[in-house]
Scaffold this active site. Structure first.
Site, short mmCIF file in Angstrom:
data_model
loop_
_atom_site.label_atom_id
_atom_site.label_comp_id
_atom_site.label_asym_id
_atom_site.label_seq_id
_atom_site.Cartn_x
_atom_site.Cartn_y
_atom_site.Cartn_z
N SER A 149 0.86 -1.19 0.00
CA SER A 149 0.00 0.00 0.00
C SER A 149 0.89 1.24 0.00
O SER A 149 2.04 1.18 0.47
CB SER A 149 -0.85 -0.01 1.27
OG SER A 149 -1.43 1.25 1.49
N TYR A 161 -0.97 -1.31 10.51
CA TYR A 161 -1.22 -1.57 9.09
C TYR A 161 -0.06 -1.03 8.24
O TYR A 161 0.50 -1.74 7.41
CB TYR A 161 -2.54 -0.90 8.67
CG TYR A 161 -2.87 -1.05 7.20
CD1 TYR A 161 -3.37 -2.25 6.71
CD2 TYR A 161 -2.69 0.00 6.30
CE1 TYR A 161 -3.68 -2.40 5.36
CE2 TYR A 161 -3.00 -0.14 4.96
CZ TYR A 161 -3.50 -1.34 4.49
OH TYR A 161 -3.80 -1.48 3.16
N1 LIG Z 1 -8.78 -0.37 -0.77
C1 LIG Z 1 -7.71 0.40 -0.65
O1 LIG Z 1 -7.80 1.64 -0.63
C2 LIG Z 1 -6.33 -0.24 -0.56
C3 LIG Z 1 -5.22 0.60 -0.68
C4 LIG Z 1 -3.95 0.05 -0.61
C5 LIG Z 1 -3.79 -1.32 -0.43
N2 LIG Z 1 -4.88 -2.11 -0.31
C6 LIG Z 1 -4.65 -3.55 -0.11
O2 LIG Z 1 -5.30 -4.27 -1.13
C7 LIG Z 1 -5.58 -5.59 -0.67
C8 LIG Z 1 -7.01 -5.94 -1.02
O3 LIG Z 1 -7.90 -5.10 -0.32
P1 LIG Z 1 -9.25 -4.53 -0.94
O4 LIG Z 1 -9.15 -3.07 -0.99
O5 LIG Z 1 -9.59 -5.27 -2.17
O6 LIG Z 1 -10.26 -4.82 0.26
P2 LIG Z 1 -11.46 -5.83 0.42
O7 LIG Z 1 -12.43 -5.71 -0.68
O8 LIG Z 1 -11.94 -5.62 1.82
O9 LIG Z 1 -10.74 -7.25 0.30
C9 LIG Z 1 -9.99 -7.83 1.33
C10 LIG Z 1 -9.92 -9.32 1.04
O10 LIG Z 1 -9.11 -9.95 2.03
C11 LIG Z 1 -9.82 -11.05 2.59
N3 LIG Z 1 -9.45 -11.22 3.98
C12 LIG Z 1 -9.44 -10.28 4.96
N4 LIG Z 1 -9.08 -10.83 6.12
C13 LIG Z 1 -8.84 -12.15 5.87
C14 LIG Z 1 -8.46 -13.25 6.68
N5 LIG Z 1 -8.25 -13.11 7.99
N6 LIG Z 1 -8.33 -14.46 6.09
C15 LIG Z 1 -8.56 -14.62 4.77
N7 LIG Z 1 -8.92 -13.62 3.95
C16 LIG Z 1 -9.07 -12.40 4.50
C17 LIG Z 1 -11.31 -10.66 2.45
O11 LIG Z 1 -12.12 -11.82 2.35
P3 LIG Z 1 -13.06 -12.41 3.50
O12 LIG Z 1 -13.66 -11.26 4.25
O13 LIG Z 1 -14.06 -13.24 2.73
O14 LIG Z 1 -12.14 -13.24 4.32
C18 LIG Z 1 -11.29 -9.97 1.09
O15 LIG Z 1 -11.40 -10.91 0.06
C19 LIG Z 1 -5.29 -5.58 0.83
O16 LIG Z 1 -4.05 -6.19 1.06
C20 LIG Z 1 -5.22 -4.11 1.18
O17 LIG Z 1 -4.39 -3.87 2.29
C21 LIG Z 1 -6.16 -1.61 -0.38
#
Ligand SMILES: NC(=O)c1ccc[n+]([C@@H]2O[C@H](COP(=O)([O-])OP(=O)(O)OC[C@H]3O[C@@H](n4cnc5c(N)ncnc54)[C@H](OP(=O)(O)O)[C@@H]3O)[C@@H](O)[C@H]2O)c1
Length: 286
Positions: A149, A161
């Site tokens: 991130s 985080y």
């Molecule tokens: N959105 C942003 O602004 C942003 C910015 C920078 C980086 N990121 C990174 O991008 C990645 C994806 O995030 P996203 O934005 O797509 O968010 P998201 O839609 O909330 O997706 C997060 C995913 O991780 C899974 N997950 C969370 N906790 C888990 C656990 N304990 N065990 C197994 N699976 C788990 C969730 O599935 P379940 O709930 O079904 O387990 C979901 O599929 C993350 O690493 C996040 O840190 C996001």
């Protein structure tokens, strides 16, 4: 008929890819894009019903094979379980994408919560890279993507985080160097703000998109597509031109200034109660 980039992804990283955090957001888009390009996919996350629905959709639309593994990546047995359930597959691509976020006062969240963030964001991705990377090294080809991130640039009030993402960014850089002789490509993706379940647009009734030009979200689909296109080409990558420039800019600022800038931005979306938790009671009236 597959296009040339389809052939290239299949040839370089097929026939199977593992995607963690595939039930929503960026991971869901990785799964769709890879299936569209003809790779069989293993979908990993906690929500079995959501993964089953996606699996059906991908089988019907793309004609690929799909395996669902519902596990909690914060638990110590998760990676062993994934390795066991994929042992019979020829996996050439690992997308470490699942993430857990922490936001607000460090002291107000329980210890367990911080441990969970570290397990999902750091411990599991490293263990999975070790387990599946070992097999890729024997085939002398493969790819591993780590989802970090822009918060890796040290964002206050996201301490655990941001530190977890900083760790995984550095780990990915080191691993890329080490695995290159084995034919394994490693990419660290550092997205800025992405509109997903985690990257909420509205926080405490404030529309984050309106805060700064850099807080306009990039779509999850764009993150997945651009990242896949950069695998094997770059070592690290921030999708979207504005987040990319902003990420480069903040990294040249002195740490003190960077912390002040982020702190000012983040306090704007906190409720008064959250802001109160950031200073000791006796200093709140100063
Ligand atoms: N959105 C942003 O602004 C942003 C910015 C920078 C980086 N990121 C990174 O991008 C990645 C994806 O995030 P996203 O934005 O797509 O968010 P998201 O839609 O909330 O997706 C997060 C995913 O991780 C899974 N997950 C969370 N906790 C888990 C656990 N304990 N065990 C197994 N699976 C788990 C969730 O599935 P379940 O709930 O079904 O387990 C979901 O599929 C993350 O690493 C996040 O840190 C996001």
């Amino acid at each position: 008929m597959p296009s040339s980039d389809t052939l290239s992804l299949l040839v370089r990283y097929g026939p199977w890819a593992v995607i963690t955090g595939a039930s929503s957001g960026i991971g869901y888009q990785y799964a769709r894009e890879l299936a569209r390009q003809g790779l069989n996919v293993v979908l990993v996350a906690r929500r079995q019903n959501v993964l089953d629905r996606l699996a059906g959709e991908l089988r019907d639309l793309c004609g690929v094979k799909v395996r669902v593994i519902a596990v909690d990546l914060s638990t110590p047995t998760a990676v062993t379980e994934i390795s066991r359930l994929t042992d019979d597959l020829n996996i050439g691509l690992l997308i470490n994408n699942a993430g857990a976020a922490q936001y607000g006062s460090f002291l107000s969240d329980g210890e367990d919560y911080h441990t969970c963030v570290l397990n999902v964001n750091v411990v599991s991705p490293i263990a999975l890279a070790r387990s599946l990377g070992g097999k890729m090294s024997k085939r002398r080809r493969g790819g591993i993507i780590f989802t970090s991130s822009t918060a890796a640039a040290l964002v206050p009030y996201f301490a655990t985080y941001a530190a977890s993402k900083s760790c995984i960014s550095n780990f990915a850089r080191l691993l890329r160097f080490e695995l290159r002789p084995f034919g394994i490509d490693v990419l660290c993706v550092e997205p800025g703000f992405v509109e997903t379940e985690m990257g909420l647009v509205m926080v405490n009734d404030i529309d984050i998109r309106k805060l700064t030009p850099c807080s306009r979200p990039v779509s999850a689909e764009r993150v997945a597509k651009e990242a896949l296109a950069r695998l094997g080409v770059a070592s690290e990558f921030t999708p979207g031109s504005i987040p990319r420039l902003s990420n480069m800019f903040v990294r040249i600022l002195p740490t003190r200034l960077r912390l002040r800038l982020f702190s000012w931005q983040i306090r704007k979306v906190m409720t008064p109660e959250m802001r109160d938790e950031l200073v000791p009671a006796e200093r709140q009236t100063e």
